[in-house]
Design a protein around this motif. Structure first.
Motif, PDB file in Angstrom:
ATOM      1  N   LYS A  66     -26.745  43.157  27.281  1.00 58.31           N
ATOM      2  CA  LYS A  66     -27.517  42.337  28.227  1.00 58.31           C
ATOM      3  C   LYS A  66     -28.558  43.184  28.953  1.00 58.31           C
ATOM      4  CE  LYS A  66     -26.992  39.905  32.643  1.00 58.31           C
ATOM      5  NZ  LYS A  66     -27.930  40.814  33.337  1.00 58.31           N
ATOM      6  N   GLY A  69     -32.083  41.164  34.465  1.00 62.10           N
ATOM      7  CA  GLY A  69     -32.987  40.033  34.624  1.00 62.10           C
ATOM      8  C   GLY A  69     -32.503  38.747  33.991  1.00 62.10           C
ATOM      9  N   TYR A  70     -31.352  38.788  33.314  1.00 64.66           N
ATOM     10  CA  TYR A  70     -30.783  37.596  32.682  1.00 64.66           C
ATOM     11  C   TYR A  70     -29.518  37.171  33.416  1.00 64.66           C
ATOM     12  CZ  TYR A  70     -33.937  38.004  28.700  1.00 64.66           C
ATOM     13  OH  TYR A  70     -35.053  38.042  27.903  1.00 64.66           O
ATOM     14  N   THR A  71     -29.339  35.859  33.548  1.00 66.14           N
ATOM     15  CA  THR A  71     -28.203  35.298  34.273  1.00 66.14           C
ATOM     16  C   THR A  71     -27.153  34.794  33.296  1.00 66.14           C
ATOM     17  OG1 THR A  71     -29.660  34.607  36.073  1.00 66.14           O
ATOM     18  CG2 THR A  71     -27.503  33.551  35.961  1.00 66.14           C
ATOM     19  N   SER A  77     -31.715  28.453  36.836  1.00 65.07           N
ATOM     20  CA  SER A  77     -33.129  28.647  36.528  1.00 65.07           C
ATOM     21  C   SER A  77     -33.363  30.108  36.154  1.00 65.07           C
ATOM     22  CB  SER A  77     -33.990  28.268  37.734  1.00 65.07           C
ATOM     23  OG  SER A  77     -33.639  29.058  38.861  1.00 65.07           O
ATOM     24  N   GLY A  78     -34.511  30.373  35.545  1.00 65.54           N
ATOM     25  CA  GLY A  78     -34.814  31.733  35.120  1.00 65.54           C
ATOM     26  C   GLY A  78     -34.263  32.017  33.737  1.00 65.54           C
ATOM     27  N   ARG A  79     -34.272  33.273  33.364  1.00 68.19           N
ATOM     28  CA  ARG A  79     -33.832  33.678  32.034  1.00 68.19           C
ATOM     29  C   ARG A  79     -32.306  33.695  31.958  1.00 68.19           C
ATOM     30  NH1 ARG A  79     -37.123  39.148  31.127  1.00 68.19           N
ATOM     31  NH2 ARG A  79     -36.373  39.449  33.253  1.00 68.19           N
ATOM     32  N   LEU A  80     -31.776  33.121  30.882  1.00 69.62           N
ATOM     33  CA  LEU A  80     -30.327  33.019  30.684  1.00 69.62           C
ATOM     34  C   LEU A  80     -29.906  33.870  29.495  1.00 69.62           C
ATOM     35  CD1 LEU A  80     -29.959  29.142  31.062  1.00 69.62           C
ATOM     36  CD2 LEU A  80     -29.897  30.893  32.866  1.00 69.62           C
ATOM     37  N   GLU A  83     -30.341  32.745  25.876  1.00 64.71           N
ATOM     38  CA  GLU A  83     -31.630  32.864  25.196  1.00 64.71           C
ATOM     39  C   GLU A  83     -31.662  34.050  24.240  1.00 64.71           C
ATOM     40  OE1 GLU A  83     -34.708  32.952  28.165  1.00 64.71           O
ATOM     41  OE2 GLU A  83     -33.783  31.302  29.290  1.00 64.71           O
ATOM     42  N   LEU A  84     -30.728  34.982  24.392  1.00 64.21           N
ATOM     43  CA  LEU A  84     -30.659  36.161  23.540  1.00 64.21           C
ATOM     44  C   LEU A  84     -29.800  35.921  22.300  1.00 64.21           C
ATOM     45  CD1 LEU A  84     -30.136  38.709  26.442  1.00 64.21           C
ATOM     46  CD2 LEU A  84     -32.265  38.271  25.215  1.00 64.21           C
ATOM     47  N   ARG A 104     -27.280  39.174  37.576  1.00 58.93           N
ATOM     48  CA  ARG A 104     -28.608  39.139  36.959  1.00 58.93           C
ATOM     49  C   ARG A 104     -29.231  40.526  36.852  1.00 58.93           C
ATOM     50  NH1 ARG A 104     -33.146  36.078  40.259  1.00 58.93           N
ATOM     51  NH2 ARG A 104     -32.771  37.935  41.528  1.00 58.93           N
ATOM     52  N   GLY A 218     -30.683  43.731  24.341  1.00 62.49           N
ATOM     53  CA  GLY A 218     -31.079  42.392  23.937  1.00 62.49           C
ATOM     54  C   GLY A 218     -30.495  41.931  22.624  1.00 62.49           C
TER      55      GLY A 218
END
Length: 238
Positions: A66, A69-71, A77-80, A83-84, A104, A218
């Motif tokens: 991870k 910046g990802y939740t 909201s924002g990057r989850l 998405e990876l 995050r 990532g």
């Protein structure tokens, strides 16, 4: 189980959408023979969709490197973190869920599974799987943090019980490696705050006997039985 239901449960689409894949002849066996929606599943390893093997079956355990910046959520909201992963992984049934969370701003090793029993085995306090973090701090270490964290008496604000002993290794004046055997909310950040410091960057490099190794940031990897054995090979209580 029928092939139609199995492939839909893997998240490749609704039953109607997967039915269309069968109509198009997109589902075959390893020898290229067309399969049909009402065929029995048989060996999922021999099923192909557009010539490619299916995703891992239920019981999947995977590791993700991870980025910050990802939740760890499906709705925020924002990057989850989802998405990876392949988009269909969010649609799997049973649900593919994070095993615990990284906040995050924390990077590193995050596990996912669709096996509820395995998830609870990993997070169970009985397992006491060691979790290793590298922290970059705002101020130089004082020198007494290792003894404080190892004491088993440190009480965090709003907590009712002291923390289990944790091991601190100094890497540089403002860098440290911390090994925990529990997982309380924002625990590493709160521990250093209790010691009068502030965590500027945090990275989890290991859970139990499982490390990120060379997995790029990532990226994700499905874990086989040998990797699962390594996970519990270091730190699970008998």
């Amino acid at each position: 189980m029928k092939l139609l239901r199995y492939i839909a449960n893997l998240g490749y689409g609704s039953r109607r959408q997967v039915q269309q894949l069968f109509r198009e002849g997109a589902v075959t066996d390893a020898d290229g023979e067309v399969l049909y929606a009402d065929d029995e599943l048989g060996d999922p390893a021999r099923v192909r969709l557009d010539g490619e093997p299916l995703d891992p079956p239920p019981g999947l355990l995977l590791m993700l490197h991870k980025p910050a910046g990802y939740t760890c959520s499906t709705k925020d909201s924002g990057r989850l973190v989802y998405e990876l992963l392949p988009p269909r992984f969010r649609l799997r049934s049973p649900l593919l869920s994070p095993v615990g969370r990284l906040d995050r701003d924390t990077s590193g090793l995050l596990l996912f599974t669709d096996d509820g029993a395995l998830l609870h085995r990993i997070i169970s306090p009985k397992a006491q799987l060691a979790k290793v973090y590298e922290a970059t701090l705002a101020q130089d270490l004082r020198g007494d943090e290792a003894a404080l964290f190892a004491s088993g008496t440190l009480m965090l604000e709003s907590e009712q019980t002291p923390l289990l002993p944790a091991q601190l290794q100094v890497l540089a004046p403002r860098q440290a490696r911390l090994t925990l055997h529990e997982g309380r909310y924002h625990q590493v950040r709160r521990m250093f705050a209790a010691a009068g410091n502030h965590v500027q960057a945090l990275h989890r490099s290991r859970i139990g006997g499982l490390a990120l190794d060379e997995l790029p940031e990532g990226q994700w990897r499905a874990l086989d039985a040998a990797a699962q054995a390594r996970l519990f090979g270091a730190g699970e209580a008998a």
